[in-house]
Design a protein around this motif. Sequence first.
Motif, PDB file in Angstrom:
ATOM      1  N   ALA A   1       0.837  -1.201   0.000  1.00 59.86           N
ATOM      2  CA  ALA A   1       0.000   0.000   0.000  1.00 59.86           C
ATOM      3  C   ALA A   1       0.871   1.249   0.000  1.00 59.86           C
ATOM      4  O   ALA A   1       0.641   2.190  -0.771  1.00 59.86           O
ATOM      5  CB  ALA A   1      -0.910  -0.016   1.220  1.00 59.86           C
TER       6      ALA A   1
ATOM      7  N   THR B   1      -5.966  -1.252  -6.283  1.00 57.89           N
ATOM      8  CA  THR B   1      -6.486  -1.797  -5.027  1.00 57.89           C
ATOM      9  C   THR B   1      -6.420  -3.316  -4.963  1.00 57.89           C
ATOM     10  O   THR B   1      -6.790  -3.898  -3.957  1.00 57.89           O
ATOM     11  CB  THR B   1      -7.956  -1.370  -4.838  1.00 57.89           C
ATOM     12  OG1 THR B   1      -8.687  -1.790  -5.979  1.00 57.89           O
ATOM     13  CG2 THR B   1      -8.055   0.112  -4.677  1.00 57.89           C
TER      14      THR B   1
ATOM     15  N   VAL C   1      -7.280   0.437   1.287  1.00 53.41           N
ATOM     16  CA  VAL C   1      -8.091   0.972   0.201  1.00 53.41           C
ATOM     17  C   VAL C   1      -8.694   2.312   0.629  1.00 53.41           C
ATOM     18  O   VAL C   1      -8.685   3.279  -0.136  1.00 53.41           O
ATOM     19  CB  VAL C   1      -9.207  -0.030  -0.187  1.00 53.41           C
ATOM     20  CG1 VAL C   1     -10.203   0.632  -1.119  1.00 53.41           C
ATOM     21  CG2 VAL C   1      -8.617  -1.265  -0.812  1.00 53.41           C
TER      22      VAL C   1
ATOM     23  N   THR D   1     -10.336  -0.571 -12.449  1.00 51.36           N
ATOM     24  CA  THR D   1     -10.627  -1.500 -11.358  1.00 51.36           C
ATOM     25  C   THR D   1     -11.614  -2.545 -11.839  1.00 51.36           C
ATOM     26  O   THR D   1     -12.250  -2.396 -12.876  1.00 51.36           O
ATOM     27  CB  THR D   1     -11.223  -0.751 -10.151  1.00 51.36           C
ATOM     28  OG1 THR D   1     -11.376  -1.674  -9.091  1.00 51.36           O
ATOM     29  CG2 THR D   1     -12.555  -0.149 -10.484  1.00 51.36           C
TER      30      THR D   1
ATOM     31  N   GLN E   1     -15.955  -0.451  -5.094  1.00 48.19           N
ATOM     32  CA  GLN E   1     -14.947   0.609  -5.076  1.00 48.19           C
ATOM     33  C   GLN E   1     -15.207   1.625  -6.174  1.00 48.19           C
ATOM     34  O   GLN E   1     -15.034   2.826  -5.977  1.00 48.19           O
ATOM     35  CB  GLN E   1     -13.561   0.005  -5.239  1.00 48.19           C
ATOM     36  CG  GLN E   1     -13.164  -0.856  -4.062  1.00 48.19           C
ATOM     37  CD  GLN E   1     -11.800  -1.468  -4.227  1.00 48.19           C
ATOM     38  OE1 GLN E   1     -11.125  -1.215  -5.231  1.00 48.19           O
ATOM     39  NE2 GLN E   1     -11.406  -2.279  -3.279  1.00 48.19           N
TER      40      GLN E   1
END
Lengths: 503, 322, 346
Positions: free
Chosen positions: A148, A172, A180, A201, A206
């Motif tokens: 991350a 992500t 996230v 994505t 999300q």
Amino acid sequence: MSTQKPILQMKQIHKRFPGVKALSNVNLRLFPGEVHALMGENGAGKSTLIKVLTGVYSIDEGSVEMEEAPISVQSPLESQAAGISTVYQEVNLCPNLTVAENIFIGREPRKFGRILWKEMNKRAQEILSERLNLQIDVTEPLYMYSVAVQQLVAIARALNISAKVLILDEPTSSLDKNEVQQLFRIMEKLKQDGLAILFVTHFLDQMYEISDRVTILRNGEFVGEYMAKDLPRLDLVLKMIGKELNLLEELPSLAEEYKDSLGEELVKADGLGRKGAIEPFDLSIHKGEVVGLAGLLGSGRTEAARLFFGADKPDSGKLIFSGRSEGVHTPREAIGRRIAFCSENRKTEGIIGDLTVRENIILALQAKQGVFRTISRKQQEEYADEYIRMLNINPPSPDHLIKNLSGGNQQKVLLARWLLTSPQLFILDEPTRGIDIGAKAEIQKLVLSLSRQGMSFLFISSELEEVLRVSGRIAILRDRHKVKEISGKDMSQHQIMQAIAGG
Amino acid sequence: MSLNRKYIPIVVTILLFLLMFTAGSFRYTGFFSLQVLMNLLIDNAFLLITAVGMSFVILSGGIDLSVGSIIALSTMVSASLVQQHGWSPAVVIPLVLLMGAAFGCGMGAIIHYFKIQPFIVTLAGMFMARGLCYVISIDTITIDNPFYTSVAQTKIALPGGSFISISAIIALIIAALAIFIAHYTRFGRNVYALGGSEQSSLLMGLPVARTKVLVYTLSGLCSALAGIVFTFYMLSGYGLHAVGFELDTIAAVVIGGTLLTGGVGYVLGTFFGVLIQGVIQTIISFEGTLSSWWTKIVIGLLLFVFILLQRVLSANRSSLKQ
Amino acid sequence: MGKLYKHHLFWPLCILAALLLFNLFYSPDFFSITMHDGHLYGSLIDILNFGAPLILVAIGMTLVVATKGIDLSVGSIVAISGALACLTISKGTDQNALGLIVISILLAVGLSVLLGAWNGLLVSVAGIQPIIATLILMVAGRGIAQLVTGGQIITVSSSKYSYIGSGALATLPFSIFVVVLMLIVALLLTRKTSLGLFIESVGCNPTASLMAGIRANWVILSVYVFCGVCAGIAGLILSSNVSSADGNNAGLWYELDAILAVVIGGTSLNGGRFYLTGTVIGALIIQTLTTTIYMIGVPPEITLVVKSFVVLAVCLIQSDSFRAAIFYRWKTRHYPGEKESIRHVS
């Protein structure tokens, strides 16, 4: 916002690879201060479009405009210079260098050719804390930090190149929930700063959480551009998968006829899960049953299948074989339990390119038998001929190198390899991807006829009709969770779509 | 975090050197002196110079097997031109350096543009340079040129009654220069980036091709310079000079804490790696009863320990990523 | 005809034929074979006899290279094995006792198995890159060999031992029979059991091999052990030929010649398909080249220059980028990744 002018426009983009049309007539508009999601299933052309935009691939036709002036993007450097920065899915930084260097390398502050480390570290710290709210020691090597944080460092690098457009390619997919959220807060902030963000994505939740606008691609074609808030979830899934709602007639299922008569339980996953791959799930498979796994790309379909085969180690739960709990730690053990797995990555996990069709067919059986119980040449040829005839492999010669066969025929060779080990449970991960329609139908028929003879299947496919046609029961996955299991009359595309869309 | 993980290998190297030197000092009379320390540098000047070039190659993720042969070729060319053709050293030395650099540059270009493993390309280079020596002459050519002999005999006095040779000073300058290049120039950092991940370096827009070719050029240049220093040391040119030297060089770099897969390490570590090899030799010669081959066995053992250490550290590293 | 041209032995055989043809014109003596007390003599016999250790090492190396590996330590193993055998014999009271010879051979081969297993374990279990893993033994092995010989050249005077390297059986050098025997063993192991299939499979695609249930670690371990054994036997032949063991120089540069032989024989350094007969021809080419250069009176060390060109030429031919550079030089602009993807798609 709609009154604004787009900062970046791609118009009528075409891109061909030998034998494949990767993109045809695709448009993309990015607006400053907006998060724009790019969505589509496997093979929709998302990554090709990004590679075209970032100068990794050339454009065959079409134009790219930045602030209404045409620009040329013929190399990653040119694209960067135009203000387009990309953060790739697998973080493309150097883990051995420090955080500060990763942000600055290639543009280090210098005096008389000497790199000013203090200055660089200070500026790195500033960028991270001011723009990304991140307080870390920038003199540590990058590998000390989680994926991350590495992603944020990559973003910092992109920002430092004075980016106008930031592309986040599936950022992500290897982050946990909190990470996230951290990323989303930063995206919000960057949006306020007026950046245009392209967010690729495959997680629906999300997408809805962060995006303002969404462009959908399917099979390399432009489906449409929508405002996220005006697009219902179900519509989104339909557009991605390519069905109009009114066309969703219930297809007659080939599976109907036998699915009532269940055999005894063969294997059961009990709370099986792996962090970052698939949340713990239960799933039982009976003798002679075809269980479908449905879900979008990245929903954890493949990850679940790999746990059954011992290709990855689960960190929770267990597999229960006919009532007895036993671990399957390696593919070899799984094969010993008569499980077979046809991976979706045919090239890297399936075929042995430099070997012949015959050798590829007998490989798993030979491995099972060990080094010394060699299958005689004559026997090998008989096996090869048998399966070449049975599966219609073309060219029908066992001595061709498998790498020279078409994708569909490679797939059939791999099916032959596993069928030869006479498995009890056959896991098929996208067995029909990239295969022509005729071969597709053949494989589906084969699955059904084998299941009638008592073989069990775990069948994974992005194509819902296919899953519906062959499966007696379907487990549905969304965002790495098993959300629903349906069977019998409940099985319909509509049901599945709704479960996939969730929300 | 008391000791930063990234410094573990180099700290181990330096401690090992100190330990060995202290052990030697306690065990043998006359070991603990500035002159013994200086002799380490004097006797290993050419190793240090070559190892510095090799450090860059290994940091970039490659390997160079041709260094020993280039040294031999340099001694041969120098000896032949100076001795047999009567050229001035002022012409010969730059020429030899240029030759080494060009040789390395050629290998680097083949490695990069044709994507052939560095191992095999530099292996070919090794054969070629060694063979070229014999094209010049099969036999040893002794040098009695006044410049060479005077450089060989010059001893620069240091306070405390010890002395150091010109070669050792050259080696120290090269090492200092290399530390600067590795840590304070873009080229140096690009080498590290390249060793970390070639693909990332490409995507980050770094000049991968130039860096890669330059790295081998630099190694060729260093080897040629080492060859010149070696000529001062041996005062002869011979095709069998520095046989198997590439292994000593690689060993020095690895014992210095540089990761053989590239991207991690320090030139300073290489410096101590060279000194460790020197100390081992010195101890063995002081011991008297031990034979020279123990050097190889001990170096092999150290190689094993360091490679395993790196393996364990990098395994931790990837588990940290998860 | 077209098929003949594509056969993997076509080019190696052509090179060998060309070399022989050159000798036919340049030094007609080359092909003369004479008979002396039951031994055949002549350049051709010499090539076979002196080439025997190299062929052996190269056979072992072929299998290692087929798994995408490399073994740099073979030269050291050659030296250690010869040294141990000679040491054992020299310690004996009767250097001609058959029992002593057998024990010394078993000891030497046994040690080679251990050394090979050491390499194999480092590569398969510890997961260290083959070049690096075998480098350790390459460096330390020379020291070990000298340790065994005590830094001297151990000479033995055992007619039975020297039979291995310089004796004659049915008028031919005995070493040739050893090589043929090992070649047959290797061929049987790889073609009659499925080991060969597994080696190629692991070398070509390790991940897919694991997924197909192959024990890749065992396969890798076994090839390094086999390579160690081959090098050990080569060491016996070499030391027996000169009735002495030299820890410093025995088997020097063998690893490089062996790799060269493998590459000339058509086995790619990228692993996968391997050709044992090709390797044998490759080794013969190298030996013929050396002998030829000897015969035409050029200093033998110049062989090195020729070898370097052969290595480069073979590698360039095997390199995709080189071929691409020749064929597509003018057509394409540089888009990183594009060529890659084209190769994947097609």
